[in-house]
Design a protein around this motif. Structure first.
Motif, PDB file in Angstrom:
ATOM      1  N   LEU A 263       8.680  14.282   2.078  1.00 28.37           N
ATOM      2  CA  LEU A 263       9.123  13.471   0.937  1.00 28.37           C
ATOM      3  C   LEU A 263       8.977  14.183  -0.402  1.00 28.37           C
ATOM      4  N   GLY A 264       8.410  15.409  -0.373  1.00 32.70           N
ATOM      5  CA  GLY A 264       8.237  16.168  -1.605  1.00 32.70           C
ATOM      6  C   GLY A 264       7.125  15.622  -2.489  1.00 32.70           C
ATOM      7  N   GLU A 265       6.156  14.949  -1.898  1.00 34.42           N
ATOM      8  CA  GLU A 265       5.023  14.416  -2.660  1.00 34.42           C
ATOM      9  C   GLU A 265       4.012  15.523  -2.883  1.00 34.42           C
ATOM     10  N   THR A 266       3.459  15.522  -4.065  1.00 37.29           N
ATOM     11  CA  THR A 266       2.404  16.493  -4.382  1.00 37.29           C
ATOM     12  C   THR A 266       1.136  15.734  -4.715  1.00 37.29           C
ATOM     13  N   ASP A 267       0.015  16.296  -4.348  1.00 38.36           N
ATOM     14  CA  ASP A 267      -1.264  15.680  -4.694  1.00 38.36           C
ATOM     15  C   ASP A 267      -1.618  16.079  -6.127  1.00 38.36           C
TER      16      ASP A 267
ATOM     17  N   GLY B 250       1.501  13.450  11.356  1.00 38.66           N
ATOM     18  CA  GLY B 250       0.420  13.405  10.389  1.00 38.66           C
ATOM     19  C   GLY B 250       0.883  13.030   8.988  1.00 38.66           C
ATOM     20  N   VAL B 251      -0.078  12.603   8.184  1.00 35.81           N
ATOM     21  CA  VAL B 251       0.198  12.168   6.814  1.00 35.81           C
ATOM     22  C   VAL B 251       0.737  13.319   5.968  1.00 35.81           C
ATOM     23  N   GLN B 252       0.148  14.502   6.103  1.00 32.35           N
ATOM     24  CA  GLN B 252       0.582  15.620   5.273  1.00 32.35           C
ATOM     25  C   GLN B 252       2.034  15.993   5.553  1.00 32.35           C
TER      26      GLN B 252
ATOM     27  N   SER C 239       0.829  -1.203   0.000  1.00 32.60           N
ATOM     28  CA  SER C 239       0.000   0.000   0.000  1.00 32.60           C
ATOM     29  C   SER C 239       0.866   1.255   0.000  1.00 32.60           C
ATOM     30  N   GLU C 240       0.263   2.330  -0.429  1.00 35.53           N
ATOM     31  CA  GLU C 240       0.951   3.620  -0.474  1.00 35.53           C
ATOM     32  C   GLU C 240       1.437   4.047   0.906  1.00 35.53           C
TER      33      GLU C 240
END
Length: 172
Positions: free
Chosen positions: A167-171, A159-161, A139-140
């Motif tokens: 990690l530099g993740e963008t939605d 928190g998740v955000q 899973s992610e």
């Protein structure tokens, strides 16, 4: 996946109602031929791969639970380096109808000794994997836990955000 006795007792009164439970994840790392490797187990209930995960027992500290789970699930001795992330999982519903939401404590851990092997009926396989070649399906959120622990943030992420930002993740 075996359910701890204390939860079985609660379920007798609560049925499938939502439970809020403390969880623990140990991202166990060791040096490999191509860099760091993570220990992963393949769950027997759904076939997905995860780092070492479990429920914290009443009165048990989350880091102690992580050490216990590594021994039970994979037969390895680990040392907790530090907590790197704390977050909720969101509602999880199991095949039997039980609903749980976990407050997960993710720890970066170092392998100390022991040959990784399936240690109980919670998993069907166990192995060491290069960080750029993690097993699937995973899973992610579990992939993110491994990535956060490997990156070793200077402070505990809350928190998740916070993990996505780190990690530099963008939605998309």
């Amino acid at each position: 996946m075996p359910t701890p006795d204390f939860i079985v007792e609660m379920r007798k009164s609560l049925g499938h109602s939502l439970l809020w439970l403390p969880g623990t994840t140990a991202v166990v790392l060791r040096p490999g031929p191509r860099g760091e490797q993570a220990l992963c187990v393949q769950r027997s209930d759904n076939g997905s791969w995860t780092p070492i995960c479990g429920i914290v027992e009443p009165g048990e500290d989350p880091h102690v639970a992580a050490i216990r789970e590594a021994e039970e699930e994979a037969g390895v001795e680990i040392e907790i380096e530090r907590m790197v992330w704390m977050s909720t999982t969101g509602r999880m519903q199991y095949d039997n109808g039980d609903q749980n939401d976990y407050l997960d404590h993710t720890f970066r851990a170092r392998w100390v000794s022991g040959e990784a092997a399936v240690g109980d009926d919670e998993s069907v396989a166990v192995g060491w994997f290069d960080l750029d070649d993690l097993p699937q399906p995973m899973s992610e959120i579990q992939t993110r836990r491994i990535r956060v622990a490997a990156a070793n943030p200077p402070e505990v992420l809350l928190g998740v955000q916070a993990a996505k930002d780190f990690l530099g993740e963008t939605d998309a």
